[in-house]
Design an enzyme around this catalytic site. Structure first.
Site, PDB file in Angstrom:
ATOM      1  N   HIS A 172     -34.959 -33.778  58.814  1.00  0.00           N
ATOM      2  CA  HIS A 172     -34.100 -34.170  59.953  1.00  0.00           C
ATOM      3  C   HIS A 172     -33.118 -35.279  59.556  1.00  0.00           C
ATOM      4  O   HIS A 172     -32.693 -36.053  60.406  1.00  0.00           O
ATOM      5  CB  HIS A 172     -34.933 -34.607  61.166  1.00  0.00           C
ATOM      6  CG  HIS A 172     -36.051 -33.674  61.495  1.00  0.00           C
ATOM      7  ND1 HIS A 172     -35.896 -32.559  62.281  1.00  0.00           N
ATOM      8  CD2 HIS A 172     -37.356 -33.670  61.081  1.00  0.00           C
ATOM      9  CE1 HIS A 172     -37.064 -31.922  62.375  1.00  0.00           C
ATOM     10  NE2 HIS A 172     -37.959 -32.556  61.648  1.00  0.00           N
ATOM     11  N   SER A 293      -6.235 -41.243  48.265  1.00  0.00           N
ATOM     12  CA  SER A 293      -5.525 -40.973  49.509  1.00  0.00           C
ATOM     13  C   SER A 293      -4.056 -41.343  49.311  1.00  0.00           C
ATOM     14  O   SER A 293      -3.746 -42.320  48.639  1.00  0.00           O
ATOM     15  CB  SER A 293      -6.132 -41.804  50.635  1.00  0.00           C
ATOM     16  OG  SER A 293      -5.196 -41.962  51.687  1.00  0.00           O
ATOM     17  N   LYS A 299      -8.940 -45.767  48.924  1.00  0.00           N
ATOM     18  CA  LYS A 299      -9.806 -44.586  49.049  1.00  0.00           C
ATOM     19  C   LYS A 299     -10.083 -43.901  47.714  1.00  0.00           C
ATOM     20  O   LYS A 299      -9.225 -43.801  46.858  1.00  0.00           O
ATOM     21  CB  LYS A 299      -9.172 -43.547  49.985  1.00  0.00           C
ATOM     22  CG  LYS A 299      -9.173 -43.917  51.446  1.00  0.00           C
ATOM     23  CD  LYS A 299     -10.560 -44.033  52.063  1.00  0.00           C
ATOM     24  CE  LYS A 299     -11.279 -42.702  52.229  1.00  0.00           C
ATOM     25  NZ  LYS A 299     -10.638 -41.841  53.241  1.00  0.00           N
ATOM     26  N   GLU A 306     -15.675 -31.443  48.337  1.00  0.00           N
ATOM     27  CA  GLU A 306     -15.400 -30.866  49.659  1.00  0.00           C
ATOM     28  C   GLU A 306     -14.847 -29.451  49.530  1.00  0.00           C
ATOM     29  O   GLU A 306     -15.225 -28.549  50.289  1.00  0.00           O
ATOM     30  CB  GLU A 306     -14.407 -31.756  50.411  1.00  0.00           C
ATOM     31  CG  GLU A 306     -14.967 -33.128  50.742  1.00  0.00           C
ATOM     32  CD  GLU A 306     -13.874 -34.069  51.235  1.00  0.00           C
ATOM     33  OE1 GLU A 306     -13.744 -34.217  52.452  1.00  0.00           O
ATOM     34  OE2 GLU A 306     -13.136 -34.634  50.395  1.00  0.00           O
TER      35      GLU A 306
END
Ligand code: ARG
Length: 502
Positions: A172, A293, A299, A306
């Protein structure tokens, strides 16, 4: 505008039949229809496989006395030359032909003249496209499998260094019980082993030759389908000619195996994305696999990971498209089946690219052992150990569960871990604990105690490592033999071909 498709043919019909089937037609094909139904721009990937299958077919025709030596010789030589030229890049698969099968026949006739017109004896494009696609599927599956083995090797190597690196195992997404990093990595390796099994099974399902099924009803010539299968390194041939040209299970099997593989990679990718957050901090990704970024100068984004997570979407789309394609399709061959190739090719391409990226990412993942260790505190992660300890002292498990719950509450109130409670404090909640209980509560002791089969104890992880290694060695050995197969050695002077090329 859509992508360029096949070159347009002349508008007027070729009196000799520009298309393979031109004889009964009095009008040329409308250019829009030609562009719409043509498949050369994608099925040219099958050129080597079709050439090999055509060579096998021509040899069989000779051996079965369906063609004479004089008739078969130019065909074999012509096909071998075309194969050689395609392989060395001097011949490009392009033209007004509707598909790669038509292209090969045109090339052959251009090179050897009328002799080439006998190649299609006792064969249809329906069994021809089937055999070419099956050979192609097997080759691509082998490439995907070698990527799977490569990724497994990297993860296994990492696991072997981290049998005694501890971190929380989660259910969980909440801290559950301590495990070793090796155990955690080997969980992903186990999923990949299942992928390898699925890919191998798809490889076997593609290993049935449909050559000799003709359009749907076999042939009136004394053909030998087993011989063509054997020449192509396949050990099985069809049992029903109608099924042979209608069957696309091997396409579904391969696309499904790729989809599940990509789903596994997406779960692994998601974990790296999560672990590389400042909140988790279990991994740092090296710059070689990270991107910045355009706006926020600070960043460092796990963009490749991804993209990897996102790639599963198209492979799921592809298997869905393929299942939809064959659903409700009548026997036997229907042109709908030509639509089997692009989704399948895309799944293979996606799987191979994704595996290459995954290997690079895995190698550029630096584990942050301090962060993992810190995460072992703050979650009462060994509460189950305390309950098991009480059970060993004779307390029924449900009672022990309740007593430990009270101890967890007490520790929470004091803002400390279970192992920070004094013996007296523990005893006030759990009267049956013995004096050495606090050892039991330490994470590394808990991991060592979980010595059940497949568990995280270092000795059990060592067993897993041995098992995975044996499985991987067997897979690598199999792949090695496959790359020696007649299809891979598609050269005119080897086995199948045995033809002198000038
Ligand atoms: N291009 C077709 C395919 O990819 C092969 C031709 C099948 N036969 C036919 N009559 N159209 O499936």
């Amino acid at each position: 505008m859509p992508e360029p498709r096949n070159e347009s043919p002349a508008e007027e019909p070729d009196p000799d039949g520009a298309a393979l089937w031109g004889g009964r037609f009095s009008q040329g094909l409308h250019p829009a229809i030609h562009a719409f139904t043509g498949s050369l721009h994608f099925d040219r990937r099958l050129v080597r496989h079709d050439l090999m299958a055509s060579l096998a077919h021509a040899r069989m025709l000779r051996e079965c006395d369906i063609l004479t030596d004089a008739e078969s010789e130019p065909i074999l030589v012509g096909l071998s030359e075309i194969l050689r030229d395609v392989e060395d890049g001097s011949l490009e698969v392009d033209g007004p032909d509707e598909d790669v099968h038509s292209w090969i026949e045109r090339m052959l006739i251009e090179r050897v003249g009328d002799a080439g017109k006998r190649l299609h004896t006792a064969r249809s494009r329906n069994d021809q496209t089937g055999i070419a696609l099956r050979l192609y599927v097997r080759e691509r599956l082998e490439d995907v499998l070698s990527g799977v083995a490569g990724l497994q090797r990297v993860l296994v190597e990492q696991a072997s260094h981290h049998r005694e690196t501890y971190l929380p195992g989660y259910t969980h997404l909440q801290r559950g019980q301590p495990v070793s990093l090796a155990q955690h990595l080997l969980a992903h390796v186990s999923a990949l082993t299942q992928d390898a099994d699925r890919l191998r099974s798809a490889h076997a399902s593609a290993g049935v030759s449909p050559l000799g099924a003709g359009a749907l009803a076999g042939s009136s010539f004394p053909i030998d389908p087993e011989r063509t299968a054997a020449l192509l390194g396949l050990d099985r041939t069809f049992t029903n000619s109608m099924h042979a040209v209608a069957d696309r299970d091997y396409v579904l099997d391969a696309a499904y195996a790729c989809a599940v593989l990509l789903v596994h990679l997406s779960r692994w990718a998601d974990e790296i994305i999560l672990w590389s957050t400042r909140e988790f901090g279990f991994v740092r990704l090296q710059d070689s696999v990270s991107q910045g970024s355009s706006l926020m100068p600070q960043k460092k984004n796990p963009e490749a990971v991804e993209v990897l997570r996102g790639k599963s979407a198209r492979t799921i789309g592809n298997i869905t498209a393929l299942l939809t394609l064959v659903k409700g399709l009548p026997l036997t061959y229907n042109s709908d089946l030509q639509e089997d190739k692009e989704p399948l090719f895309d799944s293979f391409d996606t799987a191979e690219w994704s595996l290459a990226a995954a290997i690079a990412i895995a190698r550029a993942t630096d584990f942050q052992l301090d962060a993992m260790e810190s995460a072992l505190s703050g979650g009462m992660i060994t509460a189950t150990e305390l309950a098991d300890h009480l059970v060993r002292a004779g307390v029924p498990f449900r009672t022990a569960h309740a007593q430990v719950g009270a101890a967890v509450r007490a520790a929470e109130q004091r803002g400390v871990e279970l192992w920070d409670l004094s013996l007296d404090e523990l005893k006030s909640c759990c009267p049956d604990v013995s004096d050495d209980v606090r050892d039991v509560l330490l994470p590394e002791r808990a991991v060592a105690a979980h010595d059940s089969p497949g568990g995280p104890a270092p000795a059990r992880v060592l067993e897993q490592l041995g098992l995975v290694d044996r499985t991987l060695v067997a897979l690598e050995h199999w792949l090695q033999n496959r790359t020696d197969s007649p299809i891979r050695r598609a050269h005119a002077d080897e086995g199948l071909l045995d033809v002198e090329v000038s």
